[in-house]
Design a protein around this motif. Structure first.
Motif, PDB file in Angstrom:
ATOM      1  N   ILE A 111      13.855 100.730 -18.870  1.00  0.00           N
ATOM      2  CA  ILE A 111      15.188 100.512 -18.305  1.00  0.00           C
ATOM      3  C   ILE A 111      15.155 100.697 -16.787  1.00  0.00           C
ATOM      4  N   LYS A 112      14.428 101.749 -16.374  1.00  0.00           N
ATOM      5  CA  LYS A 112      14.309 101.988 -14.931  1.00  0.00           C
ATOM      6  C   LYS A 112      13.608 100.817 -14.237  1.00  0.00           C
ATOM      7  N   ALA A 113      12.728 100.138 -14.998  1.00  0.00           N
ATOM      8  CA  ALA A 113      12.011  98.996 -14.428  1.00  0.00           C
ATOM      9  C   ALA A 113      12.864  97.733 -14.460  1.00  0.00           C
ATOM     10  N   GLU A 130      24.853 109.993 -18.996  1.00  0.00           N
ATOM     11  CA  GLU A 130      25.842 109.865 -20.069  1.00  0.00           C
ATOM     12  C   GLU A 130      25.500 108.696 -21.011  1.00  0.00           C
ATOM     13  N   LYS A 131      24.857 107.661 -20.417  1.00  0.00           N
ATOM     14  CA  LYS A 131      24.555 106.477 -21.226  1.00  0.00           C
ATOM     15  C   LYS A 131      23.418 106.751 -22.215  1.00  0.00           C
ATOM     16  N   ILE A 132      22.526 107.669 -21.845  1.00  0.00           N
ATOM     17  CA  ILE A 132      21.422 108.024 -22.751  1.00  0.00           C
ATOM     18  C   ILE A 132      22.007 108.576 -24.047  1.00  0.00           C
ATOM     19  N   LYS A 133      23.002 109.448 -23.890  1.00  0.00           N
ATOM     20  CA  LYS A 133      23.644 110.073 -25.039  1.00  0.00           C
ATOM     21  C   LYS A 133      24.489 109.046 -25.813  1.00  0.00           C
ATOM     22  N   LEU A 134      25.249 108.268 -25.032  1.00  0.00           N
ATOM     23  CA  LEU A 134      26.177 107.298 -25.621  1.00  0.00           C
ATOM     24  C   LEU A 134      25.460 106.290 -26.510  1.00  0.00           C
ATOM     25  N   ILE A 153      19.565 106.577 -26.429  1.00  0.00           N
ATOM     26  CA  ILE A 153      18.372 105.904 -25.887  1.00  0.00           C
ATOM     27  C   ILE A 153      17.154 106.813 -26.023  1.00  0.00           C
ATOM     28  N   PRO A 154      16.117 106.343 -26.722  1.00  0.00           N
ATOM     29  CA  PRO A 154      14.918 107.179 -26.847  1.00  0.00           C
ATOM     30  C   PRO A 154      14.161 107.273 -25.508  1.00  0.00           C
ATOM     31  N   ILE A 155      13.425 108.390 -25.339  1.00  0.00           N
ATOM     32  CA  ILE A 155      12.711 108.623 -24.084  1.00  0.00           C
ATOM     33  C   ILE A 155      11.776 107.466 -23.749  1.00  0.00           C
ATOM     34  N   ARG A 156      11.120 106.912 -24.774  1.00  0.00           N
ATOM     35  CA  ARG A 156      10.128 105.851 -24.531  1.00  0.00           C
ATOM     36  C   ARG A 156      10.739 104.613 -23.873  1.00  0.00           C
TER      37      ARG A 156
END
Lengths: 307, 307
Positions: free
Chosen positions: A181-183, A166-170, A173-176
């Motif tokens: 972020i995961k790191a 949901e936060k990607i959409k909110l 956040i671009p894929i790159r």
């Protein structure tokens, strides 16, 4: 659902099998890959009984060269041949095992089993990483037995946290940026606002670990290597009344296994390798639980979830 | 009550064991002496399960050197050592087996198992009496397989008839005459009257016999040797649909086993060594019964009374 990290007991007896217990063998299922630890007589039978695919078994670890820990190997290799196996089969063991298996293949007139047997000699002097990839590290370490003997520790690699969809959409956040972020990085939105990392991700479950100690006398030299494991399997061949026999034969009592578990800060202890002299290993279990309450006794065909 | 002459199935599968079938092993109990015929992986486990005393097992017969017929031997020998066996253990097998076992003992660092392993090499050219005493004759005979392979026939010796106790009193028979009467002579009473032998004795039950044929292709060369046996065990690895595979691998179908039983005039046929490709060997059994009705299929832990 979390991927499997679980141990199945194929054999829980010591050198002399009983009518209900097989000699030592266990299978660790790490994320769908199967690691066979020791391979007493009848292991292939137990593998079938537990519906473990022979094809998924690519790694075999043999702690030491007493017969009750490897007599099942030649039958297992023969069956893999009959099944038409093509993939390499990796065997971690004392370097002498290769000579033993080669003699048997020669004796049977087998020049090409159809797959490669890749032997990896163990180090009986000090702990050593024997296998490592992005998912798992396996470390061998010396135990204290009549002949060279190794234990094994399996450590799952820490996993990256899961990003909240949901936060990607909110925040658009671009894929790159997802990998960063995961790191662990924060995210700077187009507006310039900084979104802290902990609002974007759900932490991954903690990595899981398992250590296997058999056969061995009580020895504190292993404590560092096995410290903090989720599940410790430690042999407990004898009840404490037979401590003298245990010492003489370089085996452990349930009490000693429990002491090791406590010193190592293990979360759970599993005991096995019970001497055939005990019809029920209940006494060994009770003695261990008095010192380390979270102890269970290994029984054939039981599976233990780890972590 | 007649003394036992009975067969217990320890393993009934062919090369690849299944979750419910072990590789080949059978125990023949002849008057309280136990003869182990073949010794696939897991045999010692099955011996325990069937509560057969390891100490009563002094003779092992190995038909041929395919792994599914002898991989259990080293484990069985190890266990006999752990149990403190002292008596000789006689092993009838291809002469090469001695080299195989010796290598394993050397490998395990065993210089003295504590008992003698006495190896008796089999003759793969012609039938041969391999053991004989006042109770039993054992004959080996060549089968037709990919490698040298022997079958075995066990013949109980004819027993003397039992003298009727009442007649001893009635005719005042002296002890010195009893042996002669048992040997078939009439008795001359003090009065001079001749009492015919058949009025003095009850004939002993007929001697019992068992023949074991595994592994083998269909071959009529064995008929003479196995003729008239009370129980014939004959391998039946395949259903008749797989006759081509049976021929190529020097195995038999149930139909062929039944044909052999009929030609040999066996009283009963027992089939086994079933390929893992058949979940239930029912089809093999039905095909055999159509030709030789008194056929049964071998299953683990079943005991068959002979004669």
């Amino acid at each position: 659902m979390q991927m499997p990290f679980q141990l199945t007991i194929l054999g829980s007896s010591s050198a002399m099998p009983t009518s209900s217990r097989y000699p030592t063998a266990q299978v660790l299922n790490v994320l769908g890959r199967f690691f066979l630890i020791d391979c007493g007589e009848g292991t292939q039978h137990q593998i079938r009984k537990n519906k473990i695919g022979f094809g998924k078994l690519n790694h075999i670890l043999i702690s030491h060269l007493h017969g009750d820990h490897f007599f099942g190997l030649i039958g297992l290799i023969s069956t893999q041949m009959l099944l038409g196996r093509k993939n390499d089969l990796h065997i971690f063991a004392h370097s002498e095992l290769q000579r033993y298996i080669q003699f048997q293949l020669d004796f049977l007139g087998i020049t090409d089993p159809g797959f490669r047997l890749v032997f990896h000699p163990l180090n009986f002097k000090r702990p050593q990483v024997i296998s490592e990839d992005d998912k798992l590290t396996i470390t061998s370490f010396p135990l204290k037995h009549r002949i060279p003997c190794c234990g094994f520790r399996f450590d799952e690699k820490p996993k990256a946290p899961n990003i909240i969809k949901e936060k990607i959409k909110l925040y658009n956040i671009p894929i790159r940026d997802i990998k960063r972020i995961k790191a662990g990085e924060d995210f700077v939105a187009e507006s310039g606002a900084v979104i802290p990392n902990n609002q974007l991700v759900i932490p991954a479950p903690p990595p899981r670990s398992f250590a296997y100690c058999s056969d061995t006398a009580f020895t504190e030299t292993i404590i560092d290597t096995i410290s903090g494991v989720d599940l410790l399997y430690h042999e407990a061949t004898f009840a404490h009344d037979d401590l003298k026999t245990a010492s003489e034969t370089y085996h452990s009592t349930g009490v000693q296994a429990a002491q090791i578990a406590r010193l190592a800060g293990a979360k759970k202890l599993l005991i096995g390798h019970f001497s055939a002299r005990y019809k029920q290993p209940e006494i060994i279990l009770q003695e261990a639980q008095a010192i380390f309450p979270n102890t269970e006794a290994a029984n054939e065909n039981e599976t233990f979830q780890i972590g």
